[in-house]
Design an enzyme around this catalytic site. Structure first.
Site, mmCIF file in Angstrom:
data_model
loop_
_atom_site.group_PDB
_atom_site.id
_atom_site.type_symbol
_atom_site.label_atom_id
_atom_site.label_comp_id
_atom_site.label_asym_id
_atom_site.label_seq_id
_atom_site.Cartn_x
_atom_site.Cartn_y
_atom_site.Cartn_z
ATOM 1 C CG HIS A 128 18.093 -2.026 -29.282
ATOM 2 N ND1 HIS A 128 17.334 -0.527 -30.589
ATOM 3 C CD2 HIS A 128 19.667 -1.196 -29.328
ATOM 4 C CE1 HIS A 128 17.643 0.345 -30.466
ATOM 5 N NE2 HIS A 128 19.214 0.361 -29.621
ATOM 6 C CG HIS A 166 24.600 0.194 -29.054
ATOM 7 N ND1 HIS A 166 23.945 -0.123 -30.164
ATOM 8 C CD2 HIS A 166 23.668 1.509 -29.786
ATOM 9 C CE1 HIS A 166 22.559 -0.661 -29.680
ATOM 10 N NE2 HIS A 166 22.460 1.195 -29.855
ATOM 11 C CG ASP A 174 30.137 19.628 -19.885
ATOM 12 O OD1 ASP A 174 30.023 20.755 -20.429
ATOM 13 O OD2 ASP A 174 31.100 18.551 -20.230
ATOM 14 C CG ASP A 179 15.356 3.303 -24.894
ATOM 15 O OD1 ASP A 179 15.941 2.416 -24.751
ATOM 16 O OD2 ASP A 179 15.862 4.183 -25.597
ATOM 17 C CB SER A 195 16.052 5.665 -30.330
ATOM 18 O OG SER A 195 16.888 5.539 -29.568
ATOM 19 C CG PHE A 200 24.902 21.128 -20.774
ATOM 20 C CD1 PHE A 200 25.459 22.745 -19.254
ATOM 21 C CD2 PHE A 200 24.253 21.054 -20.282
ATOM 22 C CE1 PHE A 200 24.838 23.882 -19.146
ATOM 23 C CE2 PHE A 200 22.798 21.015 -20.096
ATOM 24 C CZ PHE A 200 22.545 22.311 -19.102
#
Length: 559
Positions: A497, A383, A348, A420, A152, A332
């Site tokens: 990833h 993940h 939320d 990403d 990331s 939040f």
């Protein structure tokens, strides 16, 4: 002759539009954007979640009515539509909205398209996501300076700051290695973000995320950190470094030169901003800071109380006076925001609601705005090998993209959607059309046992062989349970990833340049060119569209 294809039900108001009207409405959405989607009944991620089956079922398919003539007409209509709608907008982008589907590779987009379509009663393969209506599509390479597969931190540095970086580092050149506090302190190693360039141009700026606001992906808009885990001072100290010398990410967000000037900050992660002697307002867990600082209080103290607002739940967010509010901080959750599958949307806000409020607050600035939005929980679901949760998160982002499309004009707002990096989920086998995307794909021709359409190369969903060494038989597994972990080829605590290219979808001024195959680091340079932003220390290319401050439509050309 122009043939109009049949469009998905969500875009046709029940009983109100016959096919021709629906086709024309859809056409003008693609050309001029903005009004036709209006109040049409689109299935949201919450509705999709409620409709998800718990057992494998055969899905309806329209394949029996799709003869060769249908597909010829479909292709001819698509060709005609592309010819009529092809245009380049060569004018200054007043606004920029940049979505990142965190971990959203091409296979995730494809599987989500099918999944959503099947929950709407279709076979799924023919479905179209909102993001797929964006007219320009390209690819981005995702490698980092020192790794073949991105994380990331280095990826967000590339697509926000315009340069490759080393794994684990944010907003720094490749001169800085992971964990190098001294390198972080050296300002010659700092690289600024496209959000900072927008601030320098007088634009309003905002970040919206379903991760912690201090996570690496939103963090690259404002931070310079040698370790993406340094979200609070304790994590800096735990690495053996001095937190007084190397500011943590949360402190840079609230007190840093760029972070302190961000107008809208919405997401999760209160724990990174609050001290360990204070309990969280919802979870009742202590904050993580050991320096005694409450950075939420610090944010409020540095802002004008008449124009700044802090909120921590949905009711407070939706009650914000958008006209009077120039600075908005909304946190939040204690850590990341909940998955769509688990969220209490009475308490939320959804990503769509946060996106809408952010645009409303930022759009008051006559100089325009830059808004960065992260659908951050797609990656976490992958993940965990929980594909259905990843699909629901992607649908939630797709809902937010529709909101951005309907609230902006194509002629003045550059809207782009990318990722990403990918994850190692795949769609495999030879399942029949309409077969549930989460279901059984077929039987192995080696051991005769079933395998699923969705699987991962690695991760915690690995099914260990039985005592006799035979492959695990998943015939009786709860494949449609939200918590089900898909089968993997290799056991790992967390899935990794993926290293393949990711898509870039876009529309608006100069979006036609976001096609072909590009480096991730090209994206902010294109944004700067479109919005006429200055890149510090660079003699960057400026177009003729930057010579005028007006946002008139005279530079729009249809080819």
């Amino acid at each position: 002759m122009l043939f109009f294809p049949t469009f998905p039900k969500p875009y046709i108001s029940s009983g109100s539009c016959h096919l021709l009207v629906a086709s024309i409405c859809f056409y003008f959405v693609l050309i001029n954007t903005h009004s036709c989607f209006g109040d049409l009944p689109l299935n949201s991620s919450e509705e999709i979640k409620a409709a998800t089956p718990t057992t494998q079922q055969s899905q309806p398919t329209s394949a029996t009515t799709e003869d060769s003539n249908y597909w010829f007409q479909n292709a001819e209509a698509s060709l005609q539509q592309k010819i009529l709608s092809q245009k380049t907008i060569k004018k200054k982008a007043k606004n920029v909205i940049f979505f990142i589907g965190h971990g959203m590779g091409v296979s995730t987009v494809t599987a989500t398209r099918i999944f959503k379509g099947q929950q709407e009663g279709k076979s799924g393969e023919e479905n179209i996501l909102n993001l797929e209506h964006l007219p320009n599509v390209g690819l981005a390479k995702t490698f980092c300076q020192d790794t073949k597969v991105a994380d990331s931190a280095c990826s967000s540095t590339a697509f926000l700051c315009g340069t490759l970086a080393n794994e684990g580092t944010i907003g720094l050149t490749s001169n800085v290695q992971f964990g190098d506090c001294r390198g972080q302190q050296n300002k010659s190693n700092h690289v600024s973000s496209v959000l900072a360039w927008a601030q320098a141009r007088g634009m309003s700026t905002g970040i919206v995320t379903t991760t912690r606001v201090t996570h690496a992906t939103p963090g690259a808009t404002y931070v310079h950190s040698a370790n993406s885990d340094w979200e609070n001072d304790k994590q800096v100290k735990d690495s053996g470094e001095n937190s007084e010398l190397c500011d943590d990410i949360a402190e840079q967000l609230i007190l840093g030169d760029v972070g302190s000037r961000i107008n809208v900050i919405l997401g999760g992660g209160r724990r990174e901003l609050t001290p360990e002697n204070e309990l969280d307002v919802e979870s009742n867990e202590p904050g993580l800071r050991t320096d005694g600082k409450n950075l939420i209080d610090s944010w409020l103290q540095t802002k004008n109380s008449n124009s700044a607002k802090y909120v921590w739940n949905k009711e407070q967010l939706l009650s914000v006076d958008k006209i009077r509010t120039d600075y908005l901080l909304g946190l939040f959750s204690y850590s990341d925001m909940d998955y769509v599958a688990d969220a209490d949307f009475n308490a939320d806000p959804s990503l769509t609601e946060m996106t809408k409020v952010a645009i409303d607050v930022l759009s008051k600035n006559p100089n325009g705005y830059f808004l960065f939005i992260v659908a951050g929980r797609i990656d976490r679901a992958h993940h965990e090998n929980k594909a259905q949760k990843a699909f629901l998160e992607t649908i939630a982002m797709d809902d937010a993209i529709l909101t951005a499309m309907t609230k902006t004009l194509e002629e003045e707002t550059l809207l782009l959607v990318s990722s990403d990096y990918s994850n190692v989920m795949t769609i495999s086998g030879y399942p029949s059309r309409g077969n549930p995307i989460l279901g059984i794909a077929g039987l192995s021709d080696v051991d005769g046992l079933p395998y699923t359409t969705i699987s991962y190369a690695n991760g915690p969903g690995y099914k260990h062989p039985g005592a006799n060494g035979d492959r695990y038989d998943l015939a009786n597994d709860p494949l449609f349970d939200l918590e089900y972990t898909q089968m993997t080829g290799l056991p790992l605590i967390e899935e990794t990833h993926g290293g393949e290219d990711v898509s870039i979808y876009s529309r608006g001024p100069w979006a036609h340049l976001l096609t072909g195959v590009n480096h991730h680091s090209f994206i902010p340079h294109l944004i700067a060119y479109a919005a006429c932003l200055d890149i510090p220390g660079r003699n960057e290319l400026k177009g003729a569209h930057c010579l005028s401050s007006s946002f008139n439509l005279s530079s729009t050309s249809t080819q």
